[in-house]
Design a protein around this motif. Structure first.
Motif, PDB file in Angstrom:
ATOM      1  N   HIS A 111       1.170  -1.121   0.027  1.00 48.98           N
ATOM      2  CA  HIS A 111       0.217  -0.004  -0.028  1.00 48.98           C
ATOM      3  C   HIS A 111       0.600   1.269   0.169  1.00 48.98           C
ATOM      4  O   HIS A 111       0.915   2.048  -0.984  1.00 48.98           O
ATOM      5  CB  HIS A 111      -0.427   0.213   1.603  1.00 48.98           C
ATOM      6  N   PRO A 158       0.094   6.501  -1.503  1.00 47.76           N
ATOM      7  CA  PRO A 158      -1.268   6.053  -0.952  1.00 47.76           C
ATOM      8  C   PRO A 158      -1.368   7.563  -0.756  1.00 47.76           C
ATOM      9  O   PRO A 158      -2.099   8.208   0.538  1.00 47.76           O
ATOM     10  CB  PRO A 158      -2.307   5.765  -0.560  1.00 47.76           C
ATOM     11  N   SER A 168     -12.291   5.258  -3.045  1.00 44.87           N
ATOM     12  CA  SER A 168     -11.512   5.675  -1.631  1.00 44.87           C
ATOM     13  C   SER A 168     -12.601   5.050  -0.714  1.00 44.87           C
ATOM     14  O   SER A 168     -11.549   4.953   1.030  1.00 44.87           O
ATOM     15  CB  SER A 168     -12.036   7.542  -1.653  1.00 44.87           C
ATOM     16  N   CYS A 223     -12.496   2.197   0.748  1.00 45.70           N
ATOM     17  CA  CYS A 223     -11.443   0.721   1.210  1.00 45.70           C
ATOM     18  C   CYS A 223     -11.151   1.248   2.453  1.00 45.70           C
ATOM     19  O   CYS A 223     -10.487   2.047   3.032  1.00 45.70           O
ATOM     20  CB  CYS A 223     -10.035   0.971   0.131  1.00 45.70           C
ATOM     21  N   GLN A 279      -5.610   1.906  -5.080  1.00 44.63           N
ATOM     22  CA  GLN A 279      -4.909   2.836  -4.903  1.00 44.63           C
ATOM     23  C   GLN A 279      -4.618   3.621  -5.965  1.00 44.63           C
ATOM     24  O   GLN A 279      -4.765   5.330  -5.843  1.00 44.63           O
ATOM     25  CB  GLN A 279      -4.630   2.903  -3.369  1.00 44.63           C
ATOM     26  N   ARG A 296      -7.111   5.292  -7.332  1.00 41.76           N
ATOM     27  CA  ARG A 296      -7.893   6.614  -6.408  1.00 41.76           C
ATOM     28  C   ARG A 296      -7.163   7.325  -7.064  1.00 41.76           C
ATOM     29  O   ARG A 296      -7.996   8.451  -7.188  1.00 41.76           O
ATOM     30  CB  ARG A 296      -7.976   6.002  -5.714  1.00 41.76           C
TER      31      ARG A 296
END
Ligand code: SF4
Ligand code: FES
Lengths: 338, 144
Positions: free
Chosen positions: A197, A202, A233, A235, A262, A265
Protein backbone atom coordinates in the motif's frame (compact mmCIF):
# COMPACT_ATOMS: atom_id res chain seq x y z
CA UNK A 1 11.07 -1.94 -23.55
CA UNK A 2 11.28 -5.64 -22.59
CA UNK A 3 8.23 -5.09 -20.44
CA UNK A 4 6.39 -3.69 -23.47
CA UNK A 5 7.32 -6.69 -25.57
CA UNK A 6 6.06 -9.17 -22.96
CA UNK A 7 2.85 -7.22 -22.50
CA UNK A 8 2.39 -7.09 -26.27
CA UNK A 9 3.05 -10.82 -26.62
CA UNK A 10 0.79 -11.82 -23.72
CA UNK A 11 -2.17 -9.68 -24.71
CA UNK A 12 -1.48 -10.16 -28.41
CA UNK A 13 -1.79 -13.91 -28.04
CA UNK A 14 -4.89 -13.67 -25.83
CA UNK A 15 -6.59 -11.55 -28.49
CA UNK A 16 -4.84 -13.32 -31.38
CA UNK A 17 -6.09 -16.84 -30.62
CA UNK A 18 -9.82 -16.04 -30.80
CA UNK A 19 -9.35 -13.56 -33.63
CA UNK A 20 -7.36 -15.91 -35.84
CA UNK A 21 -9.53 -18.91 -34.99
CA UNK A 22 -12.66 -16.94 -35.98
CA UNK A 23 -11.06 -15.63 -39.17
CA UNK A 24 -9.92 -19.13 -40.07
CA UNK A 25 -13.44 -20.52 -39.77
CA UNK A 26 -15.03 -17.62 -41.63
CA UNK A 27 -12.41 -17.68 -44.38
CA UNK A 28 -12.91 -21.42 -44.76
CA UNK A 29 -16.47 -20.70 -45.93
CA UNK A 30 -16.05 -17.32 -47.60
CA UNK A 31 -12.53 -17.29 -49.06
CA UNK A 32 -11.18 -20.86 -48.82
CA UNK A 33 -8.04 -19.89 -50.74
CA UNK A 34 -6.65 -17.80 -47.89
CA UNK A 35 -7.90 -19.79 -44.89
CA UNK A 36 -4.46 -21.34 -44.43
CA UNK A 37 -2.98 -17.86 -43.70
CA UNK A 38 -5.22 -17.52 -40.64
CA UNK A 39 -4.50 -21.12 -39.68
CA UNK A 40 -0.77 -20.33 -39.70
CA UNK A 41 -1.36 -17.14 -37.70
CA UNK A 42 -3.43 -19.12 -35.22
CA UNK A 43 -0.53 -21.54 -34.77
CA UNK A 44 1.77 -18.54 -34.19
CA UNK A 45 -0.61 -17.06 -31.59
CA UNK A 46 -0.77 -20.44 -29.84
CA UNK A 47 3.03 -20.68 -29.71
CA UNK A 48 3.27 -17.12 -28.33
CA UNK A 49 0.59 -17.94 -25.79
CA UNK A 50 2.54 -21.00 -24.69
CA UNK A 51 5.77 -19.01 -24.25
CA UNK A 52 4.20 -16.11 -22.33
CA UNK A 53 2.00 -18.46 -20.30
CA UNK A 54 4.91 -20.68 -19.27
CA UNK A 55 6.81 -17.57 -18.25
CA UNK A 56 3.90 -16.60 -15.99
CA UNK A 57 3.67 -20.08 -14.52
CA UNK A 58 7.41 -20.12 -13.88
CA UNK A 59 7.38 -16.89 -11.81
CA UNK A 60 6.89 -18.58 -8.45
CA UNK A 61 6.54 -22.17 -7.45
CA UNK A 62 7.21 -22.82 -3.81
CA UNK A 63 7.22 -26.28 -2.29
CA UNK A 64 4.33 -26.99 0.02
CA UNK A 65 5.45 -26.25 3.59
CA UNK A 66 5.03 -29.20 5.92
CA UNK A 67 3.51 -26.78 8.42
CA UNK A 68 0.18 -27.10 6.71
CA UNK A 69 -0.90 -30.25 8.45
CA UNK A 70 -4.53 -30.11 9.35
CA UNK A 71 -5.34 -32.08 12.45
CA UNK A 72 -8.69 -33.83 12.77
CA UNK A 73 -11.53 -31.94 14.38
CA UNK A 74 -11.44 -32.20 18.15
CA UNK A 75 -14.71 -31.44 19.80
CA UNK A 76 -14.40 -29.06 22.72
CA UNK A 77 -17.23 -29.74 25.13
CA UNK A 78 -18.37 -26.59 26.86
CA UNK A 79 -20.71 -26.14 29.75
CA UNK A 80 -21.09 -22.55 28.68
CA UNK A 81 -22.26 -23.57 25.22
CA UNK A 82 -25.87 -22.67 25.62
CA UNK A 83 -25.32 -19.40 27.47
CA UNK A 84 -27.98 -17.03 26.25
CA UNK A 85 -30.99 -17.69 24.08
CA UNK A 86 -31.06 -19.02 20.58
CA UNK A 87 -30.14 -21.82 18.28
CA UNK A 88 -26.98 -23.85 18.81
CA UNK A 89 -24.46 -23.43 16.01
CA UNK A 90 -21.19 -25.34 15.82
CA UNK A 91 -18.19 -23.29 14.77
CA UNK A 92 -15.25 -25.22 13.40
CA UNK A 93 -12.20 -23.00 13.75
CA UNK A 94 -8.96 -23.72 11.89
CA UNK A 95 -6.40 -22.48 14.40
CA UNK A 96 -2.76 -22.04 13.54
CA UNK A 97 -0.64 -23.16 16.44
CA UNK A 98 2.78 -21.47 16.06
CA UNK A 99 4.39 -23.66 18.73
CA UNK A 100 3.56 -26.86 16.90
CA UNK A 101 3.65 -25.21 13.47
CA UNK A 102 0.40 -26.76 12.35
CA UNK A 103 -3.22 -25.85 11.80
CA UNK A 104 -5.60 -27.56 14.21
CA UNK A 105 -9.33 -27.62 13.76
CA UNK A 106 -11.41 -27.18 16.88
CA UNK A 107 -15.15 -27.22 17.18
CA UNK A 108 -17.16 -25.09 19.57
CA UNK A 109 -20.83 -24.67 20.05
CA UNK A 110 -22.50 -21.31 20.64
CA UNK A 111 -26.04 -20.06 21.03
CA UNK A 112 -26.99 -17.71 18.23
CA UNK A 113 -29.97 -15.54 17.46
CA UNK A 114 -30.72 -13.77 14.21
CA UNK A 115 -28.43 -10.86 15.09
CA UNK A 116 -25.36 -12.89 16.04
CA UNK A 117 -22.39 -12.20 13.83
CA UNK A 118 -19.48 -14.59 13.33
CA UNK A 119 -17.34 -12.13 15.28
CA UNK A 120 -19.67 -12.03 18.27
CA UNK A 121 -19.77 -15.83 18.26
CA UNK A 122 -15.96 -15.96 18.27
CA UNK A 123 -15.86 -13.47 21.12
CA UNK A 124 -18.30 -15.70 23.03
CA UNK A 125 -16.02 -18.67 22.44
CA UNK A 126 -13.03 -16.69 23.69
CA UNK A 127 -14.84 -15.31 26.73
CA UNK A 128 -16.60 -18.45 27.89
CA UNK A 129 -14.98 -21.49 26.37
CA UNK A 130 -11.37 -21.06 25.33
CA UNK A 131 -9.46 -17.94 26.19
CA UNK A 132 -6.42 -19.07 24.18
CA UNK A 133 -8.25 -18.28 20.94
CA UNK A 134 -6.61 -15.36 19.10
CA UNK A 135 -8.78 -13.04 17.03
CA UNK A 136 -8.32 -9.47 15.89
CA UNK A 137 -11.12 -6.96 15.80
CA UNK A 138 -11.90 -3.42 16.77
CA UNK A 139 -15.02 -1.61 15.59
CA UNK A 140 -17.42 -4.52 15.22
CA UNK A 141 -19.24 -2.70 12.43
CA UNK A 142 -17.32 -3.07 9.19
CA UNK A 143 -15.28 0.10 9.48
CA UNK A 144 -11.81 -0.79 10.75
CA UNK A 145 -11.09 -3.78 8.50
CA UNK A 146 -9.43 -5.79 11.30
CA UNK A 147 -11.60 -8.88 11.42
CA UNK A 148 -10.98 -10.39 7.97
CA UNK A 149 -11.05 -14.18 7.85
CA UNK A 150 -12.49 -17.01 5.79
CA UNK A 151 -16.03 -17.98 6.65
CA UNK A 152 -16.96 -21.22 4.89
CA UNK A 153 -13.93 -20.69 2.65
CA UNK A 154 -14.92 -17.19 1.55
CA UNK A 155 -12.93 -14.12 2.66
CA UNK A 156 -15.33 -12.10 4.82
CA UNK A 157 -15.46 -9.55 7.60
CA UNK A 158 -16.45 -11.59 10.66
CA UNK A 159 -18.35 -8.65 12.14
CA UNK A 160 -20.52 -8.27 9.05
CA UNK A 161 -21.25 -11.94 8.53
CA UNK A 162 -24.38 -13.32 10.08
CA UNK A 163 -23.78 -16.61 11.88
CA UNK A 164 -27.14 -18.26 11.33
CA UNK A 165 -27.24 -17.31 7.66
CA UNK A 166 -23.77 -18.76 7.17
CA UNK A 167 -24.55 -22.02 8.95
CA UNK A 168 -24.73 -25.07 6.73
CA UNK A 169 -26.35 -27.96 8.62
CA UNK A 170 -25.83 -26.06 11.84
CA UNK A 171 -22.12 -25.67 11.21
CA UNK A 172 -19.87 -22.75 10.23
CA UNK A 173 -16.21 -23.12 9.24
CA UNK A 174 -13.87 -20.31 10.13
CA UNK A 175 -10.23 -20.16 9.06
CA UNK A 176 -7.50 -17.54 8.74
CA UNK A 177 -6.85 -15.71 5.46
CA UNK A 178 -4.08 -17.56 3.65
CA UNK A 179 -2.79 -14.87 1.31
CA UNK A 180 -1.35 -13.14 4.38
CA UNK A 181 1.15 -14.92 6.65
CA UNK A 182 -0.71 -16.42 9.61
CA UNK A 183 0.61 -15.48 13.08
CA UNK A 184 -1.71 -17.36 15.42
CA UNK A 185 -5.16 -18.89 15.10
CA UNK A 186 -7.13 -16.42 12.99
CA UNK A 187 -4.69 -13.51 13.22
CA UNK A 188 -2.67 -12.69 10.12
CA UNK A 189 0.33 -10.45 9.56
CA UNK A 190 -0.34 -7.38 7.43
CA UNK A 191 3.25 -6.07 7.09
CA UNK A 192 3.53 -7.04 3.41
CA UNK A 193 0.07 -5.71 2.72
CA UNK A 194 0.86 -2.31 4.26
CA UNK A 195 4.24 -2.22 2.45
CA UNK A 196 2.49 -2.70 -0.88
CA UNK A 197 0.00 0.00 0.00
CA UNK A 198 2.81 2.35 1.00
CA UNK A 199 4.78 1.60 -2.18
CA UNK A 200 2.13 3.27 -4.36
CA UNK A 201 2.33 6.60 -2.45
CA UNK A 202 -1.27 6.55 -1.28
CA UNK A 203 -1.58 10.27 -0.63
CA UNK A 204 -2.07 13.42 -2.62
CA UNK A 205 1.05 15.08 -4.05
CA UNK A 206 0.57 18.73 -4.46
CA UNK A 207 2.64 21.81 -5.04
CA UNK A 208 0.59 23.62 -2.46
CA UNK A 209 2.51 26.83 -1.87
CA UNK A 210 -0.25 28.76 -3.60
CA UNK A 211 -2.90 27.17 -1.45
CA UNK A 212 -0.85 27.61 1.71
CA UNK A 213 0.02 31.24 1.21
CA UNK A 214 -3.18 32.27 -0.39
CA UNK A 215 -1.89 33.02 -3.89
CA UNK A 216 -3.31 30.09 -5.79
CA UNK A 217 -6.64 29.66 -4.07
CA UNK A 218 -7.88 26.42 -2.57
CA UNK A 219 -8.14 23.12 -4.38
CA UNK A 220 -11.76 23.13 -5.29
CA UNK A 221 -13.24 19.93 -6.52
CA UNK A 222 -16.51 19.64 -8.36
CA UNK A 223 -18.93 16.78 -7.77
CA UNK A 224 -18.03 15.57 -11.27
CA UNK A 225 -14.37 15.40 -10.21
CA UNK A 226 -15.37 13.59 -7.03
CA UNK A 227 -17.29 10.78 -8.70
CA UNK A 228 -14.22 9.84 -10.71
CA UNK A 229 -12.47 8.38 -7.67
CA UNK A 230 -14.99 8.28 -4.81
CA UNK A 231 -15.80 4.54 -4.68
CA UNK A 232 -12.12 3.67 -4.79
CA UNK A 233 -11.55 5.75 -1.68
CA UNK A 234 -13.94 3.58 0.37
CA UNK A 235 -11.21 1.00 0.99
CA UNK A 236 -10.89 0.03 4.65
CA UNK A 237 -7.73 -2.04 4.09
CA UNK A 238 -9.24 -5.26 5.30
CA UNK A 239 -7.11 -7.36 2.92
CA UNK A 240 -10.00 -9.61 1.82
CA UNK A 241 -9.38 -8.81 -1.84
CA UNK A 242 -5.80 -10.07 -1.56
CA UNK A 243 -6.97 -13.27 0.04
CA UNK A 244 -9.40 -13.89 -2.82
CA UNK A 245 -6.92 -12.93 -5.55
CA UNK A 246 -5.50 -16.02 -7.33
CA UNK A 247 -2.50 -14.05 -8.61
CA UNK A 248 -1.60 -12.83 -5.11
CA UNK A 249 -2.01 -16.38 -3.79
CA UNK A 250 0.44 -17.73 -6.34
CA UNK A 251 2.82 -14.78 -6.68
CA UNK A 252 3.40 -12.84 -3.43
CA UNK A 253 5.33 -10.17 -5.35
CA UNK A 254 2.18 -9.05 -7.14
CA UNK A 255 1.16 -5.57 -5.97
CA UNK A 256 -2.33 -6.84 -5.28
CA UNK A 257 -5.81 -5.47 -5.92
CA UNK A 258 -5.86 -3.15 -2.92
CA UNK A 259 -2.70 -1.22 -3.77
CA UNK A 260 -3.57 -1.09 -7.48
CA UNK A 261 -7.07 0.23 -6.79
CA UNK A 262 -5.44 3.00 -4.73
CA UNK A 263 -3.22 3.90 -7.68
CA UNK A 264 -6.36 4.50 -9.71
CA UNK A 265 -7.98 6.36 -6.82
CA UNK A 266 -5.13 8.91 -6.67
CA UNK A 267 -4.50 9.00 -10.42
CA UNK A 268 -8.10 10.14 -10.89
CA UNK A 269 -8.06 12.72 -8.10
CA UNK A 270 -8.03 16.19 -9.66
CA UNK A 271 -6.02 17.52 -6.68
CA UNK A 272 -3.14 15.13 -7.22
CA UNK A 273 -0.01 16.39 -8.92
CA UNK A 274 1.78 13.09 -9.57
CA UNK A 275 0.02 12.63 -12.89
CA UNK A 276 1.20 9.90 -15.20
CA UNK A 277 3.94 8.79 -12.85
CA UNK A 278 1.27 7.03 -10.84
CA UNK A 279 0.50 4.62 -13.67
CA UNK A 280 4.19 4.31 -14.52
CA UNK A 281 4.79 3.05 -10.95
CA UNK A 282 2.71 -0.04 -11.59
CA UNK A 283 3.39 -0.53 -15.29
CA UNK A 284 5.02 -3.92 -14.74
CA UNK A 285 4.43 -7.64 -14.56
CA UNK A 286 3.93 -7.46 -10.80
CA UNK A 287 1.80 -4.38 -11.26
CA UNK A 288 -1.25 -3.93 -13.47
CA UNK A 289 -0.11 -6.45 -16.09
CA UNK A 290 0.04 -9.22 -13.49
CA UNK A 291 -3.74 -9.04 -13.09
CA UNK A 292 -5.57 -11.82 -14.95
CA UNK A 293 -8.99 -10.28 -14.30
CA UNK A 294 -10.45 -13.21 -12.41
CA UNK A 295 -12.63 -10.65 -10.60
CA UNK A 296 -12.70 -12.49 -7.26
CA UNK A 297 -11.33 -9.41 -5.43
CA UNK A 298 -14.39 -7.37 -6.38
CA UNK A 299 -16.69 -10.24 -5.44
CA UNK A 300 -15.48 -10.25 -1.83
CA UNK A 301 -14.82 -6.54 -1.27
CA UNK A 302 -17.19 -5.49 1.52
CA UNK A 303 -17.14 -1.82 0.53
CA UNK A 304 -17.81 -2.00 -3.20
CA UNK A 305 -14.38 -0.68 -4.10
CA UNK A 306 -14.28 -2.96 -7.16
CA UNK A 307 -10.50 -3.28 -7.43
CA UNK A 308 -10.80 -5.49 -10.53
CA UNK A 309 -12.45 -2.68 -12.49
CA UNK A 310 -9.89 -0.18 -11.16
CA UNK A 311 -7.07 -2.33 -12.54
CA UNK A 312 -8.73 -2.68 -15.96
CA UNK A 313 -9.20 1.09 -16.03
CA UNK A 314 -5.49 1.53 -15.24
CA UNK A 315 -4.57 -0.86 -18.06
CA UNK A 316 -6.82 1.06 -20.45
CA UNK A 317 -5.17 4.32 -19.40
CA UNK A 318 -1.73 2.83 -19.95
CA UNK A 319 -2.67 1.47 -23.38
CA UNK A 320 -4.07 4.92 -24.22
CA UNK A 321 -0.72 6.45 -23.25
CA UNK A 322 1.21 3.90 -25.30
CA UNK A 323 -0.89 4.65 -28.37
CA UNK A 324 -0.58 8.39 -27.93
CA UNK A 325 2.26 9.65 -30.15
CA UNK A 326 2.65 12.73 -27.94
CA UNK A 327 3.15 10.68 -24.79
CA UNK A 328 6.59 11.34 -23.37
CA UNK A 329 8.32 8.26 -21.91
CA UNK A 330 10.61 10.58 -19.95
CA UNK A 331 7.61 11.31 -17.72
CA UNK A 332 8.23 8.07 -15.94
CA UNK A 333 11.56 9.09 -14.54
CA UNK A 334 11.43 9.57 -10.83
CA UNK A 335 8.58 7.14 -10.38
CA UNK A 336 9.20 4.65 -7.61
CA UNK A 337 6.77 1.78 -7.17
CA UNK A 338 6.32 -1.87 -8.00
CA UNK B 1 9.25 -12.99 7.59
CA UNK B 2 9.71 -14.59 10.99
CA UNK B 3 9.99 -18.35 10.80
CA UNK B 4 7.10 -19.10 13.14
CA UNK B 5 4.53 -17.61 10.76
CA UNK B 6 2.59 -19.82 8.40
CA UNK B 7 3.17 -18.46 4.93
CA UNK B 8 1.79 -20.61 2.14
CA UNK B 9 1.66 -17.93 -0.54
CA UNK B 10 3.26 -18.83 -3.83
CA UNK B 11 1.96 -22.37 -4.22
CA UNK B 12 0.37 -23.16 -7.58
CA UNK B 13 -2.29 -25.26 -5.88
CA UNK B 14 -3.55 -22.16 -4.05
CA UNK B 15 -5.52 -21.54 -7.25
CA UNK B 16 -7.87 -24.27 -6.03
CA UNK B 17 -8.91 -22.01 -3.13
CA UNK B 18 -10.68 -19.89 -5.71
CA UNK B 19 -13.20 -22.63 -6.47
CA UNK B 20 -14.88 -22.03 -3.10
CA UNK B 21 -14.68 -18.26 -3.36
CA UNK B 22 -15.98 -17.76 -6.87
CA UNK B 23 -16.55 -20.54 -9.36
CA UNK B 24 -16.61 -18.32 -12.46
CA UNK B 25 -13.26 -16.79 -11.56
CA UNK B 26 -11.89 -20.25 -10.91
CA UNK B 27 -12.99 -21.54 -14.32
CA UNK B 28 -11.53 -18.45 -15.98
CA UNK B 29 -8.13 -19.10 -14.40
CA UNK B 30 -8.18 -22.86 -14.60
CA UNK B 31 -9.15 -23.03 -18.29
CA UNK B 32 -6.46 -20.51 -19.11
CA UNK B 33 -3.80 -22.58 -17.35
CA UNK B 34 -4.88 -25.60 -19.39
CA UNK B 35 -4.92 -23.64 -22.65
CA UNK B 36 -1.33 -22.51 -22.01
CA UNK B 37 -0.16 -26.11 -21.94
CA UNK B 38 -2.51 -27.23 -24.69
CA UNK B 39 -1.39 -24.33 -26.95
CA UNK B 40 1.84 -25.97 -27.94
CA UNK B 41 0.20 -29.31 -28.75
CA UNK B 42 -2.47 -27.57 -30.82
CA UNK B 43 0.14 -25.41 -32.61
CA UNK B 44 2.25 -28.47 -33.43
CA UNK B 45 -0.78 -30.34 -34.83
CA UNK B 46 -1.87 -27.33 -36.93
CA UNK B 47 1.61 -26.86 -38.37
CA UNK B 48 1.95 -30.58 -39.07
CA UNK B 49 -1.43 -30.66 -40.82
CA UNK B 50 -0.49 -27.63 -42.93
CA UNK B 51 2.84 -29.13 -43.91
CA UNK B 52 1.80 -32.73 -44.59
CA UNK B 53 -1.83 -32.17 -45.55
CA UNK B 54 -3.06 -35.66 -44.61
CA UNK B 55 -6.77 -36.07 -43.81
CA UNK B 56 -6.13 -37.56 -40.39
CA UNK B 57 -3.98 -34.58 -39.38
CA UNK B 58 -6.62 -32.18 -40.73
CA UNK B 59 -9.24 -33.77 -38.52
CA UNK B 60 -6.88 -33.63 -35.58
CA UNK B 61 -6.16 -29.96 -36.30
CA UNK B 62 -9.88 -29.08 -36.42
CA UNK B 63 -10.46 -31.02 -33.20
CA UNK B 64 -7.58 -29.27 -31.40
CA UNK B 65 -8.84 -25.87 -32.59
CA UNK B 66 -12.27 -26.79 -31.23
CA UNK B 67 -10.73 -27.67 -27.84
CA UNK B 68 -8.77 -24.41 -27.73
CA UNK B 69 -11.99 -22.64 -28.73
CA UNK B 70 -13.83 -24.02 -25.71
CA UNK B 71 -10.94 -23.42 -23.33
CA UNK B 72 -10.50 -19.75 -24.24
CA UNK B 73 -14.22 -18.99 -23.91
CA UNK B 74 -14.10 -17.86 -20.23
CA UNK B 75 -10.97 -15.79 -20.96
CA UNK B 76 -12.68 -14.20 -23.93
CA UNK B 77 -15.75 -13.36 -21.88
CA UNK B 78 -13.46 -11.62 -19.36
CA UNK B 79 -11.80 -9.67 -22.18
CA UNK B 80 -15.17 -8.58 -23.59
CA UNK B 81 -16.24 -7.46 -20.10
CA UNK B 82 -13.41 -4.94 -20.05
CA UNK B 83 -15.05 -2.83 -22.76
CA UNK B 84 -18.22 -1.91 -20.80
CA UNK B 85 -16.13 -1.40 -17.67
CA UNK B 86 -13.74 0.98 -19.39
CA UNK B 87 -16.48 2.89 -21.22
CA UNK B 88 -18.56 3.42 -18.08
CA UNK B 89 -15.80 3.66 -15.45
CA UNK B 90 -16.94 0.43 -13.85
CA UNK B 91 -20.67 1.19 -13.86
CA UNK B 92 -21.64 -1.47 -16.40
CA UNK B 93 -20.46 -4.98 -15.44
CA UNK B 94 -18.48 -3.65 -12.49
CA UNK B 95 -19.19 -4.19 -8.79
CA UNK B 96 -19.08 -0.66 -7.50
CA UNK B 97 -20.62 0.40 -4.20
CA UNK B 98 -24.39 0.69 -4.66
CA UNK B 99 -24.84 3.92 -2.68
CA UNK B 100 -22.06 5.49 -4.74
CA UNK B 101 -23.89 4.48 -7.93
CA UNK B 102 -27.02 6.29 -6.67
CA UNK B 103 -24.95 9.36 -5.88
CA UNK B 104 -23.27 9.20 -9.27
CA UNK B 105 -26.65 9.05 -10.99
CA UNK B 106 -27.62 12.30 -9.28
CA UNK B 107 -24.39 14.00 -10.37
CA UNK B 108 -23.64 12.54 -13.79
CA UNK B 109 -26.48 10.36 -14.99
CA UNK B 110 -25.65 7.76 -17.63
CA UNK B 111 -28.37 6.59 -19.97
CA UNK B 112 -29.73 3.23 -18.76
CA UNK B 113 -30.10 2.13 -22.39
CA UNK B 114 -26.41 2.83 -23.03
CA UNK B 115 -25.45 0.86 -19.93
CA UNK B 116 -27.72 -2.05 -20.85
CA UNK B 117 -26.35 -2.25 -24.38
CA UNK B 118 -22.80 -2.23 -23.06
CA UNK B 119 -23.64 -4.82 -20.42
CA UNK B 120 -25.22 -7.03 -23.07
CA UNK B 121 -22.18 -6.78 -25.35
CA UNK B 122 -20.05 -9.55 -23.73
CA UNK B 123 -22.99 -11.96 -23.85
CA UNK B 124 -23.74 -11.13 -27.48
CA UNK B 125 -20.10 -11.54 -28.41
CA UNK B 126 -20.02 -14.94 -26.73
CA UNK B 127 -23.12 -16.01 -28.66
CA UNK B 128 -21.33 -15.12 -31.93
CA UNK B 129 -18.27 -16.99 -30.67
CA UNK B 130 -20.33 -20.11 -29.98
CA UNK B 131 -22.03 -19.82 -33.38
CA UNK B 132 -18.60 -19.80 -35.01
CA UNK B 133 -17.68 -22.87 -32.99
CA UNK B 134 -20.75 -24.57 -34.44
CA UNK B 135 -19.39 -23.75 -37.92
CA UNK B 136 -16.03 -25.22 -36.98
CA UNK B 137 -17.73 -28.38 -35.75
CA UNK B 138 -19.58 -28.53 -39.09
CA UNK B 139 -16.18 -28.40 -40.81
CA UNK B 140 -15.01 -31.20 -38.58
CA UNK B 141 -18.10 -33.26 -39.41
CA UNK B 142 -17.50 -32.77 -43.14
CA UNK B 143 -13.85 -33.77 -42.75
CA UNK B 144 -14.92 -36.92 -40.92
S1 SF4 C 1 -10.33 -3.05 -1.80
FE1 SF4 C 1 -12.09 -3.85 -0.61
S2 SF4 C 1 -11.46 -5.92 -0.02
FE2 SF4 C 1 -9.60 -4.84 -0.68
S3 SF4 C 1 -8.72 -4.01 1.22
FE3 SF4 C 1 -10.02 -2.41 0.34
S4 SF4 C 1 -12.04 -2.69 1.31
FE4 SF4 C 1 -10.88 -4.57 1.69
S1 FES D 1 -14.19 -5.40 13.58
FE1 FES D 1 -13.90 -3.61 12.38
S2 FES D 1 -14.37 -4.29 10.39
FE2 FES D 1 -14.88 -6.01 11.59
Amino acid sequence: MTNRIWVFMTYGSIVGIPAMASLFVLAHYLFPGIAYVFEALLALALITNFITGMREIYIVSKPIPDKLVVEPVSHVPAEATQRGQGKAVNIVISRFNPDRGIIEKKEYSVAADKYTSVLSALIKVKNYQDNTLSIRYSCGMGICGSCGMNVNGRPSLACETNLLKSAENGKVEVSPMLAHPVMKDLVTNFDDFFEKHKAVSPHIYKEDAGEKYGHGGISRQSREDLVKFLPFSYCIMCGLCLDACPVENTNPNFAGPQALSQVYRYAEDSRDGKGEKRIEMVNSKDGIWGCEFAGACSEVCPKGVDPASAIQLLKAKKIGQMLDPNYCQGEKSGADGI
Amino acid sequence: MAEEYLDIRGRRRNLLRLARINLTSFLHLFFYRIVILFSIIAAAIIIASMVSGGQFLDILAYASIAIVWLLVTPQLFGTFKVLPIVLTNGEAMGRLNSSFLKFKESVMPTSPAYKSILAAFPYMAIIVWIALLALLLAMLAVAL
